[in-house]
Design an enzyme around this catalytic site. Sequence first.
Site, short mmCIF file in Angstrom:
data_model
loop_
_atom_site.label_atom_id
_atom_site.label_comp_id
_atom_site.label_asym_id
_atom_site.label_seq_id
_atom_site.Cartn_x
_atom_site.Cartn_y
_atom_site.Cartn_z
N ARG A 5 3.03 5.95 -3.09
CA ARG A 5 4.17 6.72 -3.51
C ARG A 5 4.47 6.65 -5.00
O ARG A 5 4.77 7.78 -5.55
CB ARG A 5 5.39 6.54 -2.70
N ASP A 29 1.47 -1.24 11.73
CA ASP A 29 0.23 -1.91 11.34
C ASP A 29 -0.01 -3.19 11.50
O ASP A 29 -1.23 -3.91 11.35
CB ASP A 29 0.27 -1.31 9.65
N GLY A 83 -5.04 8.05 5.22
CA GLY A 83 -4.13 9.10 5.84
C GLY A 83 -2.79 9.25 5.17
O GLY A 83 -2.18 10.49 5.11
N SER A 101 7.53 8.87 12.37
CA SER A 101 6.40 8.73 11.34
C SER A 101 6.79 8.83 9.80
O SER A 101 7.28 9.95 9.62
CB SER A 101 5.18 9.43 11.75
N LYS A 124 0.86 -1.16 -0.10
CA LYS A 124 -0.05 -0.01 0.12
C LYS A 124 0.87 1.25 0.01
O LYS A 124 0.63 2.27 -0.67
CB LYS A 124 -0.80 -0.02 1.33
N SER A 125 1.87 1.17 0.93
CA SER A 125 2.55 2.40 1.19
C SER A 125 3.35 2.70 -0.30
O SER A 125 3.47 3.83 -0.91
CB SER A 125 3.60 2.36 2.08
N ARG A 154 -6.76 1.60 17.84
CA ARG A 154 -6.70 0.30 17.68
C ARG A 154 -6.25 -0.33 19.23
O ARG A 154 -6.39 -1.70 19.27
CB ARG A 154 -5.29 -0.25 16.63
C1 S3P Z 1 2.22 4.95 6.36
C2 S3P Z 1 3.07 5.03 7.63
C3 S3P Z 1 2.62 4.69 8.87
C4 S3P Z 1 1.61 3.37 8.69
C5 S3P Z 1 0.46 3.65 7.58
C6 S3P Z 1 1.46 4.06 6.20
C7 S3P Z 1 2.84 5.40 5.05
O1 S3P Z 1 1.80 5.62 9.53
O2 S3P Z 1 1.05 3.33 9.59
O3 S3P Z 1 -0.43 2.83 7.25
O4 S3P Z 1 2.80 4.56 3.86
O5 S3P Z 1 3.87 6.22 5.30
P1 S3P Z 1 2.79 6.68 10.42
O6 S3P Z 1 3.89 7.14 9.40
O7 S3P Z 1 1.83 7.68 10.59
O8 S3P Z 1 3.34 5.83 11.46
#
Ligand code: S3P
Length: 422
Positions: free
Chosen positions: A20, A308, A87, A160, A15-16, A339
């Site tokens: 990107r 996660d 987010g 983060s 997903k990340s 959570r």
């Molecule tokens: C993510 C970073 C994490 C993770 C989120 C995806 C990302 O959050 O929990 O599911 O893709 O950069 P944080 O960076 O706020 O910890």
Amino acid sequence: MPQSLHGRIRIPGDKSISHRGIMLGSIARGMTELFGFLDGADCRSSIACFRQLGVDIIQDGDHIRILGGGLHGLQQPKEILNVGNSGTTARLMSGILAGQSFPSSLTGDASIQRRPMTRIIDPLHAMGARIRSRRDDGCAPLDIEPSALRGIDYLSPLASAQVKSSVLLAGLYAQGKTSVTEPAKSRDHSERMLRAFGADLIEDGLTVSISPNPDLTGQKIHVPGDISSAAYWIAAASIIPGSEIIIENVNINPTRDGILHIARAMGADIEEINPHTVSQEPVADLFVRSAELHGTRVDGPIIPRLIDEIPVIALMAACAEGETTIADAHELRVKESDRIESMVKNLSAMGVSVTGTDDGMVICGGASLRGADIVTCHDHRIAMTFAVASLLADGPVHLDDPDCVSVSYPGFYRSLQLLLGQ
Ligand code: S3P
């Protein structure tokens, strides 16, 4: 006896990395292609937002083509940008929007409108951005006005990747160098991909620095499988006796592999096969066999490497011998749901003795799980964790929103049936 898991499975794209890919492809010049893209609701939100910003994005399942117009090729959106439940889209895109010559606004679903955005608003303000929370509560909707950005040295109070990436992306548009220093290393997919697209980026311990105005050039990116999705099968195969599975093509980036370390510390039997590199990311197949698990401690700098996966780690702990303590994970309170509360409430409903703390939980393992009504809070990771828990329950487990898994793993239930031989 619960039914054991067998066979080979290929999990969906990370997903990340998928987010990107959409973002960098949109601000690079020329064609970017993504193979193995995660076609889930969150990443679709990123596509929708960048289309609103005038980028030509063609999707054919998990194959994406993006025709980027370069760093300054985005156009003013006609309407408010909607990030849905994502987010990552909200925070990373804010960094890009802060550097544009046009105003924009973004919002998302009820969960997004409760999640903290001051963590990106503060450093972006320090860079000269004009970004404000419309309701003045530090949450979305956010309104962003054009302004000149300057590079800063940001000492982030949080480990983060979303904060780090947001500031680095704004740094592409700033005058002078931008650096971010974290208290512990968070996932580094932005750094790896920015460099592949041509950014001038230096990593020195916990500090990452980026120079402005690079020539970003479109790339072909192969997205590896998401270890956060693999986590459900790692847990299920470990706790259900007689299981033996292979999970193919899993991203084992060292900033993401905390689950492997903790599962092994609990006694899990996980072998990494065929390690190789795909588009700057380390990948392997995972051979997982059931094992007798025991409790452990999960805290300190490993937390961002498995943030996660904590819900499903908590489930493994409930099925292990002895006690597990999870600490230093206050961030869990501000994810898609709280959570800590979601896990404590639902594990308790299944008969597990678990106590929530400010920054984690203490779980007494070894209880037999009973059927329960699970309140997912529309949180995909809570739903998948309790779908796995249901395999061990002695009565029916009902999820109030099973479909929310589509945020990150649309084929989750199909994969589960496959592994159960159904
Ligand atoms: C993510 C970073 C994490 C993770 C989120 C995806 C990302 O959050 O929990 O599911 O893709 O950069 P944080 O960076 O706020 O910890």
